[in-house]
Design a protein around this motif. Structure first.
Motif, PDB file in Angstrom:
ATOM      1  N   TYR A  87       0.805  -1.168   0.000  1.00  0.00           N
ATOM      2  CA  TYR A  87      -0.043   0.082  -0.167  1.00  0.00           C
ATOM      3  C   TYR A  87       0.913   1.270   0.092  1.00  0.00           C
ATOM      4  CZ  TYR A  87      -3.090   3.460   2.063  1.00  0.00           C
ATOM      5  OH  TYR A  87      -3.774   4.385   2.401  1.00  0.00           O
ATOM      6  N   LEU A  88       0.954   2.153  -0.954  1.00  0.00           N
ATOM      7  CA  LEU A  88       1.655   3.292  -1.108  1.00  0.00           C
ATOM      8  C   LEU A  88       1.070   4.385  -0.409  1.00  0.00           C
ATOM      9  CD1 LEU A  88       2.124   2.499  -4.739  1.00  0.00           C
ATOM     10  CD2 LEU A  88       3.954   3.563  -3.510  1.00  0.00           C
ATOM     11  N   ARG A  89       1.771   4.891   0.510  1.00  0.00           N
ATOM     12  CA  ARG A  89       1.199   6.024   1.570  1.00  0.00           C
ATOM     13  C   ARG A  89       2.657   6.735   1.672  1.00  0.00           C
ATOM     14  NH1 ARG A  89      -2.024   4.682   6.717  1.00  0.00           N
ATOM     15  NH2 ARG A  89      -0.009   4.918   7.467  1.00  0.00           N
TER      16      ARG A  89
ATOM     17  N   ILE B 276      -0.779  -0.695  -4.573  1.00  0.00           N
ATOM     18  CA  ILE B 276      -2.148  -0.038  -4.447  1.00  0.00           C
ATOM     19  C   ILE B 276      -1.948   1.494  -3.989  1.00  0.00           C
ATOM     20  CG2 ILE B 276      -4.217   0.073  -3.130  1.00  0.00           C
ATOM     21  CD1 ILE B 276      -4.025  -2.952  -2.414  1.00  0.00           C
ATOM     22  N   THR B 277      -2.507   2.361  -4.713  1.00  0.00           N
ATOM     23  CA  THR B 277      -2.434   3.712  -4.817  1.00  0.00           C
ATOM     24  C   THR B 277      -3.558   4.339  -4.564  1.00  0.00           C
ATOM     25  OG1 THR B 277      -2.505   4.740  -7.018  1.00  0.00           O
ATOM     26  CG2 THR B 277      -0.388   3.800  -6.088  1.00  0.00           C
ATOM     27  N   GLY B 278      -3.927   5.537  -4.134  1.00  0.00           N
ATOM     28  CA  GLY B 278      -5.064   6.477  -4.296  1.00  0.00           C
ATOM     29  C   GLY B 278      -5.112   7.358  -5.575  1.00  0.00           C
ATOM     30  N   ASP B 279      -6.060   7.899  -5.710  1.00  0.00           N
ATOM     31  CA  ASP B 279      -6.199   8.978  -6.776  1.00  0.00           C
ATOM     32  C   ASP B 279      -5.773  10.106  -5.836  1.00  0.00           C
ATOM     33  OD1 ASP B 279      -8.412   9.666  -5.384  1.00  0.00           O
ATOM     34  OD2 ASP B 279      -9.770   9.326  -7.005  1.00  0.00           O
ATOM     35  N   HIS B 280      -6.385  11.536  -6.556  1.00  0.00           N
ATOM     36  CA  HIS B 280      -6.148  12.690  -5.897  1.00  0.00           C
ATOM     37  C   HIS B 280      -6.451  13.030  -4.443  1.00  0.00           C
ATOM     38  CE1 HIS B 280     -10.131  12.895  -7.473  1.00  0.00           C
ATOM     39  NE2 HIS B 280     -10.104  13.967  -6.907  1.00  0.00           N
ATOM     40  N   LEU B 281      -7.388  12.035  -4.107  1.00  0.00           N
ATOM     41  CA  LEU B 281      -8.002  12.217  -2.849  1.00  0.00           C
ATOM     42  C   LEU B 281      -7.527  11.209  -1.728  1.00  0.00           C
ATOM     43  CD1 LEU B 281     -11.664  12.493  -3.847  1.00  0.00           C
ATOM     44  CD2 LEU B 281     -10.097  14.146  -3.140  1.00  0.00           C
ATOM     45  N   GLY B 282      -6.496  10.244  -2.294  1.00  0.00           N
ATOM     46  CA  GLY B 282      -5.884   9.234  -1.542  1.00  0.00           C
ATOM     47  C   GLY B 282      -6.928   8.113  -1.296  1.00  0.00           C
ATOM     48  N   LEU B 283      -6.725   7.396  -0.055  1.00  0.00           N
ATOM     49  CA  LEU B 283      -8.006   6.547   0.171  1.00  0.00           C
ATOM     50  C   LEU B 283      -8.828   6.957   1.513  1.00  0.00           C
ATOM     51  CD1 LEU B 283      -6.003   4.339  -1.357  1.00  0.00           C
ATOM     52  CD2 LEU B 283      -6.515   2.882   0.034  1.00  0.00           C
TER      53      LEU B 283
ATOM     54  N   ALA C 143       6.787   3.937   0.997  1.00  0.00           N
ATOM     55  CA  ALA C 143       6.576   5.254   0.605  1.00  0.00           C
ATOM     56  C   ALA C 143       7.816   5.417  -0.492  1.00  0.00           C
ATOM     57  CB  ALA C 143       6.737   6.385   1.928  1.00  0.00           C
ATOM     58  N   ILE C 144       7.637   6.374  -1.121  1.00  0.00           N
ATOM     59  CA  ILE C 144       8.795   6.796  -1.983  1.00  0.00           C
ATOM     60  C   ILE C 144       9.264   8.394  -1.403  1.00  0.00           C
ATOM     61  CG2 ILE C 144       9.404   7.795  -4.338  1.00  0.00           C
ATOM     62  CD1 ILE C 144       6.663   5.913  -5.291  1.00  0.00           C
ATOM     63  N   PRO C 145      10.254   8.152  -0.676  1.00  0.00           N
ATOM     64  CA  PRO C 145      11.043   9.455  -0.451  1.00  0.00           C
ATOM     65  C   PRO C 145      11.074  10.605  -1.392  1.00  0.00           C
ATOM     66  CG  PRO C 145      12.318   7.570   0.363  1.00  0.00           C
ATOM     67  CD  PRO C 145      11.041   7.203  -0.669  1.00  0.00           C
ATOM     68  N   THR C 146      10.959  11.660  -1.222  1.00  0.00           N
ATOM     69  CA  THR C 146      10.635  12.336   0.088  1.00  0.00           C
ATOM     70  C   THR C 146       9.131  13.180  -0.175  1.00  0.00           C
ATOM     71  OG1 THR C 146      12.061  14.262  -0.556  1.00  0.00           O
ATOM     72  CG2 THR C 146      13.031  12.677   0.850  1.00  0.00           C
ATOM     73  N   LEU C 147       8.709  13.264  -1.563  1.00  0.00           N
ATOM     74  CA  LEU C 147       7.688  14.020  -1.753  1.00  0.00           C
ATOM     75  C   LEU C 147       6.425  13.485  -1.863  1.00  0.00           C
ATOM     76  CD1 LEU C 147       9.655  16.402  -4.436  1.00  0.00           C
ATOM     77  CD2 LEU C 147       9.202  17.020  -1.993  1.00  0.00           C
ATOM     78  N   SER C 148       5.084  14.078  -1.736  1.00  0.00           N
ATOM     79  CA  SER C 148       4.049  13.501  -2.259  1.00  0.00           C
ATOM     80  C   SER C 148       3.660  13.771  -3.610  1.00  0.00           C
ATOM     81  CB  SER C 148       2.662  14.229  -1.258  1.00  0.00           C
ATOM     82  OG  SER C 148       1.530  13.970  -1.823  1.00  0.00           O
ATOM     83  N   LEU C 149       3.652  12.518  -4.267  1.00  0.00           N
ATOM     84  CA  LEU C 149       3.602  12.617  -5.809  1.00  0.00           C
ATOM     85  C   LEU C 149       2.162  12.233  -6.162  1.00  0.00           C
ATOM     86  CD1 LEU C 149       6.800  10.364  -6.095  1.00  0.00           C
ATOM     87  CD2 LEU C 149       6.666  13.144  -6.591  1.00  0.00           C
ATOM     88  N   GLN C 150       2.014  12.414  -7.549  1.00  0.00           N
ATOM     89  CA  GLN C 150       0.724  11.848  -8.284  1.00  0.00           C
ATOM     90  C   GLN C 150       0.970  10.185  -8.292  1.00  0.00           C
ATOM     91  OE1 GLN C 150      -0.571  14.400 -11.500  1.00  0.00           O
ATOM     92  NE2 GLN C 150       0.139  16.054 -10.421  1.00  0.00           N
TER      93      GLN C 150
HETATM   94  C1  LIG Z   1      -1.683  12.719  -5.036  1.00  0.00           C
HETATM   95  S1  LIG Z   1      -1.481  11.442  -4.027  1.00  0.00           S
HETATM   96  C2  LIG Z   1      -2.943  11.429  -2.989  1.00  0.00           C
HETATM   97  C3  LIG Z   1      -2.814  12.982  -2.022  1.00  0.00           C
HETATM   98  C4  LIG Z   1      -4.009  13.010  -1.269  1.00  0.00           C
HETATM   99  N1  LIG Z   1      -4.233  14.524  -0.890  1.00  0.00           N
HETATM  100  C5  LIG Z   1      -3.806  12.275  -0.021  1.00  0.00           C
HETATM  101  O1  LIG Z   1      -3.659  12.962   1.131  1.00  0.00           O
HETATM  102  O2  LIG Z   1      -3.737  10.863   0.071  1.00  0.00           O
HETATM  103  C6  LIG Z   1      -2.182   9.934  -4.701  1.00  0.00           C
HETATM  104  C7  LIG Z   1      -1.596   8.769  -4.171  1.00  0.00           C
HETATM  105  O3  LIG Z   1      -0.175   8.454  -4.570  1.00  0.00           O
HETATM  106  C8  LIG Z   1       0.497   7.845  -3.727  1.00  0.00           C
HETATM  107  N2  LIG Z   1       1.577   8.658  -3.362  1.00  0.00           N
HETATM  108  C9  LIG Z   1       1.926   9.698  -3.609  1.00  0.00           C
HETATM  109  N3  LIG Z   1       3.052  10.057  -3.207  1.00  0.00           N
HETATM  110  C10 LIG Z   1       3.438   8.999  -2.546  1.00  0.00           C
HETATM  111  C11 LIG Z   1       4.743   8.973  -1.776  1.00  0.00           C
HETATM  112  N4  LIG Z   1       5.637   9.674  -1.846  1.00  0.00           N
HETATM  113  N5  LIG Z   1       5.026   7.641  -1.419  1.00  0.00           N
HETATM  114  C12 LIG Z   1       4.147   6.787  -1.448  1.00  0.00           C
HETATM  115  N6  LIG Z   1       2.734   6.739  -2.267  1.00  0.00           N
HETATM  116  C13 LIG Z   1       2.540   8.019  -2.619  1.00  0.00           C
HETATM  117  C14 LIG Z   1      -0.405   7.497  -2.497  1.00  0.00           C
HETATM  118  O4  LIG Z   1      -1.185   6.220  -2.675  1.00  0.00           O
HETATM  119  C15 LIG Z   1      -1.691   8.597  -2.742  1.00  0.00           C
HETATM  120  O5  LIG Z   1      -2.885   8.291  -2.287  1.00  0.00           O
END
Ligand SMILES: C[S@@+](CC[C@H](N)C(=O)[O-])C[C@H]1O[C@@H](n2cnc3c(N)ncnc32)[C@H](O)[C@@H]1O
Length: 202
Positions: free
Chosen positions: A129-131, A151-158, A175-182
């Motif tokens: 689970y990617l978080r 498993i990933t979320g979309d723009h809203l996460g899970l 997690a993929i360090p170090t930023l929140s990605l798409q």
């Molecule tokens: C655009 S992010 C979701 C952002 C959303 N605002 C949230 O808080 O969950 C889309 C998905 O990509 C995955 N993701 C994004 N950056 C990640 C990271 N650095 N490491 C692991 N998963 C990541 C997560 O599964 C996340 O739900």
């Protein structure tokens, strides 16, 4: 085998206007996710399966499965992918998988049923689970090597309910360090890490 699943919180489960992918529950995110999961330059990764969970309007979950091994006639642009998803949403769907076009299947499965089925099939050794706050994905991939469903979320996460279902099926939060990605950017990085591992380059 590589598996990638995205939870489309608002992604529509009925035919949609290809001129407005974002306005149909962010179908654009799902199309990019498919593109980055499957396509390389002038080719398709045949060892990849993609799952799209559509939880938007109408309010009955649907899942689309795209098998890299069998898919034909798909191009990497969002419109082409959206067109094939649209075709899948036009057919009568059941609890099992029904093929719409080569390599593309649709089913009534919700997240819980889907994960149950995937675990039963034993295609994947493990689920990740990617978080953003998880453990470093590189260590995880090096340890598990292959046959992982990500498993990933979309723009809203899970949401909480879906996260609970995922965590009933796996303890691995990565997690993929170090930023929140798409989501599709995560997939590019995961494919890269797995490619390196396959070539014994890490
Ligand atoms: C655009 S992010 C979701 C952002 C959303 N605002 C949230 O808080 O969950 C889309 C998905 O990509 C995955 N993701 C994004 N950056 C990640 C990271 N650095 N490491 C692991 N998963 C990541 C997560 O599964 C996340 O739900």
């Amino acid at each position: 085998m590589r598996g990638f699943l995205i939870i489309g919180n608002n992604a529509v489960g009925k035919p949609f206007n290809l001129n407005d992918l974002p306005g149909n529950g962010r179908m654009d995110i799902l199309c990019r996710f498919v593109a980055q999961s499957l396509f390389i330059s002038h080719g398709i990764r045949r060892d990849v399966e993609v799952y799209l969970l559509l939880l938007g309007n109408p309010n009955d979950p649907k899942t689309i499965k795209i098998s890299g091994r069998y898919v034909r006639g798909m191009r990497p642009d969002e419109r082409s992918i959206g067109g094939l998803i649209n075709k899948a949403l036009r057919i009568r769907y059941t609890d099992g998988w029904v093929m719409s076009t080569p390599g593309i299947f649709v089913s009534r499965k919700d997240l819980s049923d889907l994960l149950k089925d995937i675990c039963k099939e034993k295609k994947y050794n493990t689920i990740a689970y990617l978080r953003e706050d998880g453990k470093d994905i590189r260590d995880f991939i090096k340890k598990e090597k292959n046959d992982i469903l990500f498993i990933t979320g979309d723009h809203l996460g899970l949401n909480d309910d879906n996260e609970k279902i995922v965590l009933n099926n796996t303890e691995n939060i990565v997690a993929i360090p170090t930023l929140s990605l798409q989501a599709d950017q995560c997939i590019v990085i995961i494919n890269y890490e797995l490619d390196l591992l396959e070539k014994n380059a890490i």
